[in-house]
Structure formats: C-alpha cells, structure tokens
Design a protein around this motif. Sequence first.
Motif, PDB file in Angstrom:
ATOM      1  N   ALA A   3       0.851  -1.187   0.000  1.00  0.00           N
ATOM      2  CA  ALA A   3       0.000   0.000   0.000  1.00  0.00           C
ATOM      3  C   ALA A   3       0.885   1.235   0.000  1.00  0.00           C
ATOM      4  CB  ALA A   3      -0.925   0.010   1.207  1.00  0.00           C
ATOM      5  N   VAL A  41      -3.566   0.613  -3.152  1.00  0.00           N
ATOM      6  CA  VAL A  41      -3.391  -0.736  -2.621  1.00  0.00           C
ATOM      7  C   VAL A  41      -3.144  -1.654  -3.805  1.00  0.00           C
ATOM      8  CG1 VAL A  41      -4.480  -2.637  -1.381  1.00  0.00           C
ATOM      9  CG2 VAL A  41      -4.876  -0.304  -0.635  1.00  0.00           C
ATOM     10  N   ALA A 103      -7.970  -3.744   2.653  1.00  0.00           N
ATOM     11  CA  ALA A 103      -8.462  -2.933   1.553  1.00  0.00           C
ATOM     12  C   ALA A 103      -9.974  -3.041   1.493  1.00  0.00           C
ATOM     13  CB  ALA A 103      -7.837  -3.374   0.241  1.00  0.00           C
TER      14      ALA A 103
END
Length: 103
Positions: A3, A41, A103
């Motif tokens: 990320a 992400v 996420a």
Amino acid sequence: MYAVIKTGGKQYRVMQGEVLRVELLPAEVDSTVQFDQVLMVGEGESVKVGTPLVAGATVSAKVRAHGRADKVRIVKFRRRKHHRKQMGHRQHYTEVEITGISA
C-alpha cells in the motif's frame, strides 16, 4: 500486498512486516496506530488507486520506538565579509512496524 500511505506530509510504500521511520506520532511505544490515508493498494497484478483515497482501506502499525535522527549541519558563509553562521537540526521520528493492510 502493498500500500501507499500518506503521513507527516510524506508518502510511503509499505508492506506487512516492514519497519520504517515516519514523522513523530502522538502515540505510546507498543501501541497500535491506524493510517487511514491510503492512496493505493496493490496485490500482484490488481491495483486499486484512490481518488484521492481508497475508500475503506486502512493500514495498521505497531509503534516500536521514538527517537531523533542524526544531526544535520547548516553552515552559512559569506566570503570577505567576516560572516559565518553554524546551526544544527535533529528531526524527531517514530519507528513503526506494519502489522496489517486491509483494503
């Protein structure tokens, strides 16, 4: 899975288990912090890019230590003017270990 997070005015690419130094955070040692400003992400070929943030994505980290970086020396010098000024600066930091990316 990785990320890209934003904290302290800087952006960091992080992965689980990684240790990094960020700007000083108001958190105790061995406590958990959440980074909710996730810009991107990615996992393998799939990548989610936020506009500007990825909705619902967070990165959790454990605070390992606080400290101060090495001294940076600043020298101002004017030739032929009898002027020389020296200063130093040590930036505070927080060392965190990334424990999870959701996420």
